[in-house]
Structure formats: structure tokens, C-alpha cells
Design a protein around this motif. Structure first.
Motif, PDB file in Angstrom:
ATOM      1  N   LEU A   1     -11.230  23.791   8.190  1.00 42.89           N
ATOM      2  CA  LEU A   1     -12.457  23.205   7.368  1.00 42.89           C
ATOM      3  C   LEU A   1     -12.538  21.682   7.067  1.00 42.89           C
TER       4      LEU A   1
ATOM      5  N   ARG B   1      -7.206  22.177   6.326  1.00 47.10           N
ATOM      6  CA  ARG B   1      -8.193  21.650   5.480  1.00 47.10           C
ATOM      7  C   ARG B   1      -8.330  20.243   5.467  1.00 47.10           C
TER       8      ARG B   1
ATOM      9  N   PRO C   1     -18.189  22.278  -1.737  1.00 44.88           N
ATOM     10  CA  PRO C   1     -16.803  23.164  -1.466  1.00 44.88           C
ATOM     11  C   PRO C   1     -16.800  24.124  -2.802  1.00 44.88           C
TER      12      PRO C   1
ATOM     13  N   ARG D   1     -12.740  30.173   1.835  1.00 43.19           N
ATOM     14  CA  ARG D   1     -12.154  29.041   2.143  1.00 43.19           C
ATOM     15  C   ARG D   1     -10.675  29.016   2.189  1.00 43.19           C
TER      16      ARG D   1
END
Length: 478
Positions: free
Chosen positions: A239, A395, A381, A389
Motif C-alpha cells: 500500500l 505500507r 487513507p 488497509r
């Protein structure tokens, strides 16, 4: 005089208790001897601790006394010439074993130990108990080209997060740029790194392309210690979050470039999704097995096709292996989504949006073991924009607009551990912090930058050359 009653009606006088301590008279000569012995002991400890200063000084004095000043000057010149020759002949070993150890000792003495106790007190890392003051112990200082690493023995009751919260204050107290704390293998120690010079100030050029990509360590950029940063794609989803012009394209194209050798040989298939009309990813069309843009229904259909491929592959691998190994017949499938929020939150057709969310949830929760990976970038986000997520083990936080967004992207406490994404300068796109599941400390990275010409050249040099059957035929859906 107080009275004590032993027999009723009768009082007997009792003398008060003497609580004065006895006084010892010490002769003056003994006190002087004690002071001298104590001073000699401290000098011996300092001479042993700073042997790198005392040993050369004693040797120089002995050499001067025995052979005279000319011999001393000759020895000094010989040592200087030897060091210069070492630096000229093999500079990397000279810096590692000669120069930086000397710099570390000097900075430890001049910069850190001289102000250590006062800085610990003002930063809230020292404490007092029963009238005594307790200060964390500075064990070692190690310097390199870009910064200093301090190994510290923590006080009982302290944890690395306490030092992570105070790292920025410590950096300013020692007149340095940035501080970050990380844990070590020992529970009583912490390593604090201060940066003297930023190795990520300059743009990182495109990195070389390997013929066979190393999925356990794809080179994407440079870390803040000057070493190459390698991203582990095998068994992971990625991500990428960042504000406008923060460098999300640098991360995506650095990843695509590192996979280019596998794309050309057929070991990797890239399925690209560009909801912004193809503006970001269209230049790499020769690299993609699928390229969809503009049409939400078409994107939902390709995602559902990826789910079918995933389930068929899982059925073939069930009972054979627990981890997919890419081959030309069973390539690694990487889904690259440029703006994930456009698929999960901004589509007005609710049915299409639900189809996309369902497919993405299945791919993120079941795709890693069978070689289907998702690499997604987004600007917003928030949880309602990206409800899953937490399914991304890797990330990357680029420049973010608010401090609260850092923990949204990288996990709770990431900002306190040094991931200051909200303080990244707008003039430094491509700089961000990477967090992996199971690793507490974020890693600061600058990703390589590919120009439009670099991307077009990449497509010409590494376009898909392998023959594919009708099921995997390349298509562009609009």
C-alpha cells in the motif's frame, strides 16, 4: 525529666534517650591520602577508558625522551604518510577501520559525553530516587558518512518507544537534524540514530534491471544510511499513500522497473488499473498483460477475472505446496492500482463499487500464497475510503498532509517511532517511510525517479515477448 508509671500511683523519673551519633576524628594527613588515592583511581580509569588518547601521548613522550624531537617528528610523518597511502590505495577500508572509528571516539567525547547528563534530564529520560539521580548509560557511538548511532543502556522501566518519542528532542539538543530510535536484540538497550547529512537530498536515478527479479528483495531506491533499499514482494501486498505530488508514481514505476526482467521472460504478469484515464500508466502499455482505465465496470470485470485465476491456481496447488513459485506456465500476477480510492469510494454505481470491494477483499486475503499480489496507491487513507488497509503487510507513507494520517497508513505509534511523513518537504518527492508487519521501526527511503523517456524506453526494452494463449491475451479495455 519525664516520669514513667510502673506501680499505680507511683512515678519513677527516667532519663531521656541519647540519639546523637558518635563523632570520629580523622587526622588531616589521612584525609589528604584518601583524596590522593581517590584522584589517582579516577585518573587510571580515565586513562584506560580513553586509551586511544593516553597511549599515543605516552608513546610520544617516551619517544621524545629517548630519541629526541627529530625522531618523534619522523614517526609522526611516517604515520601520516601511511594513513594517506591507505586512504589512497583502499579508501573504503580506510573509512571503515581507520577514519570513522576515530571520528566516533572524538564525537563521543566532545559532543555526547560532555552534555549527556544534562540532555537526559531536560528530555525526560533521567530520573531521581531516594535522593540519587539515575541517568541512562551511553555505551557506544558509531559514526558513518551520514550520521551517528548511539547504543544506550536504558533505565529500568524504560522501553524503546520512550526513546522514540524523545528522539526528535534529543536531535535538537545535540544540534543535529533528525533522530530515530530502534530496539536491539537485548531488552535493556536501544539504538538512537542521529542524521548529520541527508543522503536522500538528491534525486535517485533509475536502478539497474536484473534479468531474473529477486522477489525477496526488489531494488527500489536508497535508504537513509546510503544503502540500496530492497522491497520484499514475495508473500506481501503493498500500500502506497501520499498527497498530491508526493511521488507515488516514483514508487510504482520503480517497482515495475525492478520486475521488468521477469515481465520480458514471462515470469511476471502486470495487470494495471488507472482510474484517472490512463494518464499515469499508459506509457508502460507494452509491459502490461491487462490495462484498464476509465470504465468502472471493466475494472470490476478484470478484478473478478483475477479472483477466478486465483481460485483455479489455489485448486491446483492445494496439497502440493503452501507457497507459489513463479514459472512461465504459472507466472506471478501483480495488480497495480494507481488510485485505489477511485475504485473503492468514488464510483457512483453502488453495485459496481460493491463488486470491486468484494474482489479486492478476496485478493488481499487469499492471493499472497498463490502468487497474486496487489500494489495500490491512494491519496486519502481514511477508513471509509480504504476499509481493508490492514490487509497490506507492506505500507509506504510518502508526504502526508496531517500528522494523524501517518498512523492511519503505517499503523499506531508509527509517527512516534520516527515516521514523520507530515514533515517531508514538498520539494522532495519520492521520500517516504516503509513499515513491514512485525517490524516496529520504519525505514526512511527515497525511491528512484523515472522520466517519461525512461518509461517509454523501459517499455521498448522489456516488453512482453513470450507467447501467451487466448486466456491470457493482452487487452486494453476502455
Amino acid at each position: 525529666m519525664p516520669l514513667i508509671n510502673i506501680i499505680p500511683g507511683e512515678k519513677i523519673p527516667v532519663a531521656p534517650m541519647n540519639v546523637r551519633l558518635p563523632a570520629w576524628r580523622i587526622p588531616g594527613w589521612l584525609l589528604v591520602f584518601w583524596w590522593l588515592a581517590r584522584g589517582l583511581f579516577r585518573l587510571t580509569v580515565l586513562a584506560v577508558r580513553y586509551w586511544w588518547l593516553t597511549a599515543p601521548a605516552v608513546f610520544a613522550l617516551w619517544l621524545r625522551a629517548e630519541y629526541g624531537g627529530l625522531v618523534l617528528v619522523g614517526v609522526v610523518l611516517a604515520v601520516v604518510a601511511g594513513c594517506a597511502g591507505w586512504w589512497r590505495w583502499h579508501p573504503s577500508s580506510w573509512l571503515r577501520f581507520g577514519w570513522y572509528p576515530l571520528v566516533s571516539r572524538v564525537r563521543a567525547l566532545v559532543v555526547y559525553r560532555r552534555r549527556w547528563a544534562s540532555v537526559m534530564a531536560t528530555c525526560g529520560l533521567a530520573t531521581a530516587f531516594a535522593g540519587d539521580r539515575y541517568v541512562p548509560q551511553l555505551l557506544k557511538v558509531r559514526c558513518d558518512r551520514y550520521g551517528d548511532e548511539l547504543t544506550v543502556r536504558m533505565l529500568p522501566g524504560q522501553i524503546p518507544d520512550d526513546w522514540g518519542q524523545a528522539a526528535e528532542r534529543l536531535a535538537y539538543a545535540f544540534r543535529l537534524q533528525q533522530g530515530q530510535a530502534r530496539s536491539t536484540g537485548r531488552p535493556d538497550r536501544v539504538v538512537v540514530r542521529f542524521m548529520r547529512r541527508d543522503p536522500l537530498a538528491g534525486v535517485v536515478a533509475p536502478l539497474p534491471v536484473a534479468e531474473v527479479p529477486d522477489l525477496g528483495g526488489l531494488p527500489l531506491g536508497v535508504r537513509e544510511d546510503g544503502q540500496a533499499y530492497r522491497l520484499r514482494l514475495a508473500g506481501s501486498h503493498v500500500l502506497i499513500a501520499g498527497a498530491t505530488n508526493s511521488g507515488k508514481g516514483s514508487v510504482l514505476w520503480s517497482l515495475i522497473r525492478s520486475l521488468a526482467g521477469g515481465i520480458r521472460s514471462g515470469l511476471v504478469e502486470l495487470w494495471a488499473f488507472d482510474p484517472k484515464g490512463g494518464m499515469e500508466l499508459a506509457a508502460g502499455v507494452p509491459l502490461f498483460a491487462r490495462f484498464v482505465y476509465d470504465d468502472p465496470d471493466g475494472m470490476a470485470g478484470v478484478l473478478e477475472e483475477a479472483v477466478k485465476r486465483m481460485r483455479l491456481r489455489a485448486a491446483r496447488l492445494r496439497g502440493v505446496t503452501r507457497q507459489h513459485v513463479p514459472t512461465v506456465e504459472e507466472p506471478l500476477i501483480v495488480l497495480v492500482v494507481d488510485e485505489l480510492a477511485a475504485l473503492t469510494a468514488y464510483i457512483t454505481d453502488r453495485k459496481v463499487r460493491d463488486r470491486i470491494k468484494e474482489s479486492l477483499g478476496l485478493l488481499l486475503s487469499q492471493g499472497r500464497a498463490v502468487g497474486v499480489h496487489v500494489v495500490a496507491a491512494l491519496q486519502d487513507p481514511r477508513k471509509d475510503v480504504l476499509p481493508f488497509r490492514d490487509l497490506f503487510p507492506t505500507r509506504i507513507g510518502l508526504r502526508l498532509t496531517e500528522a494523524e494520517q501517518v498512523d492511519m497508513v503505517l499503523g499506531d505509534g508509527a509517527r512516534e517511532r520516527g515516521a514523520l511523513c507530515d514533515r517531508i518537504s514538498e520539494s522532495s518527492p519520492g521520500i517516504g517511510f516503509v513499515v513491514l508487519d512485525g517490524v516496529r521501526e520504519p525505514v526512511r527511503v527515497r525511491f528512484s525517479y523515472l522520466t517519461d523517456d525512461d518509461i517509454r524506453q523501459l517499455g521498448r526494452d522489456f516488453r512482453r515477448l513470450c507467447d501467451i494463449d487466448a486466456r491470457d491475451e493482452q487487452e486494453v479495455t476502455r
